[in-house]
Design an enzyme around this catalytic site. Structure first.
Site, PDB file in Angstrom:
ATOM      1  N   LYS A 197     -13.951  -3.137   5.123  1.00  0.00           N
ATOM      2  CA  LYS A 197     -14.688  -1.976   4.960  1.00  0.00           C
ATOM      3  C   LYS A 197     -16.094  -2.379   5.253  1.00  0.00           C
ATOM      4  O   LYS A 197     -16.587  -1.193   5.635  1.00  0.00           O
ATOM      5  CB  LYS A 197     -14.720  -1.667   3.377  1.00  0.00           C
ATOM      6  CG  LYS A 197     -13.391  -0.794   2.808  1.00  0.00           C
ATOM      7  CD  LYS A 197     -13.610  -0.247   1.619  1.00  0.00           C
ATOM      8  CE  LYS A 197     -12.215   0.363   1.152  1.00  0.00           C
ATOM      9  NZ  LYS A 197     -12.287   0.976  -0.315  1.00  0.00           N
TER      10      LYS A 197
ATOM     11  N   SER B  61       0.898  -1.367  -0.015  1.00  0.00           N
ATOM     12  CA  SER B  61       0.073  -0.073   0.003  1.00  0.00           C
ATOM     13  C   SER B  61       0.881   1.092   0.187  1.00  0.00           C
ATOM     14  O   SER B  61       1.858   1.331   0.692  1.00  0.00           O
ATOM     15  CB  SER B  61      -1.027  -0.180   1.449  1.00  0.00           C
ATOM     16  OG  SER B  61      -1.499   1.389   1.291  1.00  0.00           O
TER      17      SER B  61
ATOM     18  N   SER C 242      -0.527   4.099   1.089  1.00  0.00           N
ATOM     19  CA  SER C 242      -1.147   4.942   2.063  1.00  0.00           C
ATOM     20  C   SER C 242       0.005   5.523   3.102  1.00  0.00           C
ATOM     21  O   SER C 242       0.048   6.840   3.453  1.00  0.00           O
ATOM     22  CB  SER C 242      -2.012   4.234   2.826  1.00  0.00           C
ATOM     23  OG  SER C 242      -3.101   3.924   1.925  1.00  0.00           O
TER      24      SER C 242
END
Length: 268
Positions: free
Chosen positions: A86, A35, A37
């Site tokens: 999620k 990732s 992020s």
């Protein structure tokens, strides 16, 4: 990345060993070692002059309760959530915004005074990425992933068509946008249905594969949510035909900037 056996020591390890700063933000998911992020958020923290760090929390499903407990105890400001959690994270939230309710998914959780507030900034990411790319007209979305659903909501005021392999999730898609069109074969796409194309499947992720060999009727633009490789196969195939293309990095950046503002609001 901090894995299954490291949940209890995650914050201490990051604070003392890796950064000598407190981890106030992290990404929760599974298989997330690649990732971007942390790079994005740590750059945002640095630019804002905030003495904190963003880490990766790569865990199994049954460890999420421990993560939540530890995050609250350490007074974490918040965390992002990615696949496959999620929807799972919703059971731990005290409040959710309207987008989360519509999409049944949260990618941003803010911790305030012992309570968890859920947001969905994927819509912001989509809109940020296509700003200046998409032209007026229809949108065709390839796929029905969580990101695809965020795109449906982002373009709720446009004619939207979704391509998927079967009708098993049609009702979920129509809850987001009642008048959505759904096709199960790309040969069904007619002129005027795909002026702007969103590629929201995993086809092409770290592989030389594409759902299309040439543009669809009337197509002018392509937004591929994938950014690895930077120039995907479908981008290459359509760009030679004059289609204006863009990869998914700006979507990640756009949603990150939005959730960063939520994380740091009233804290710095």
């Amino acid at each position: 990345m901090f894995g299954i056996a490291d949940v209890d020591n995650f914050f201490e390890d990051v604070r003392i060993v890796r950064y000598k700063m407190k981890v106030k933000l992290f990404l929760l998911g599974k298989g997330i070692s690649k990732s971007v992020s942390p790079e994005i958020h740590n750059n945002l923290l640095q630019k804002a002059g905030i003495d904190a760090k963003y880490g990766l929390m790569d865990v199994d499903l049954d460890e999420i309760p421990s993560v939540i407990t530890k995050a609250k105890a350490e007074d974490v400001w918040g965390f992002n959530v990615t696949s496959p959690y999620k929807a799972e994270i919703l059971k731990y939230l005290d409040w959710t915004d309207e987008r989360v309710k519509i999409l049944n998914a949260s990618n941003t959780v803010v911790h305030r005074n012992g309570k968890l507030y859920g947001y969905n900034t994927d819509v912001d990411g989509v809109l940020s990425a296509v700003d200046g790319l998409f032209v007026p007209g229809s949108v065709l979305i390839l796929g029905r992933s969580g990101a695809a659903k965020a795109a449906i909501l982002a373009f709720k005021d446009r004619p939207v068509t979704v391509y998927c392999r079967d009708d098993s999730k049609d009702s979920e898609l129509r809850k987001i946008k009642e008048d959505i069109q759904i096709v199960y074969d790309l040969k069904e796409v007619e002129e005027g249905m795909a002026t702007n194309l969103v590629q929201a499947t995993t086809v092409g992720y770290n592989e030389d594969k594409s759902l299309l060999e040439k543009p669809l009727p009337g197509q002018e633009t392509l937004f591929d949510m994938i950014y690895s490789p930077w120039q995907t196969s479908i981008m290459n195939k359509l760009e030679v035909h004059g289609i204006v293309v863009k990869n998914g990095y700006d979507m990640v950046l756009g949603q990150a900037e939005k959730c960063f503002s939520l994380f740091t609001e009233d804290r710095v």
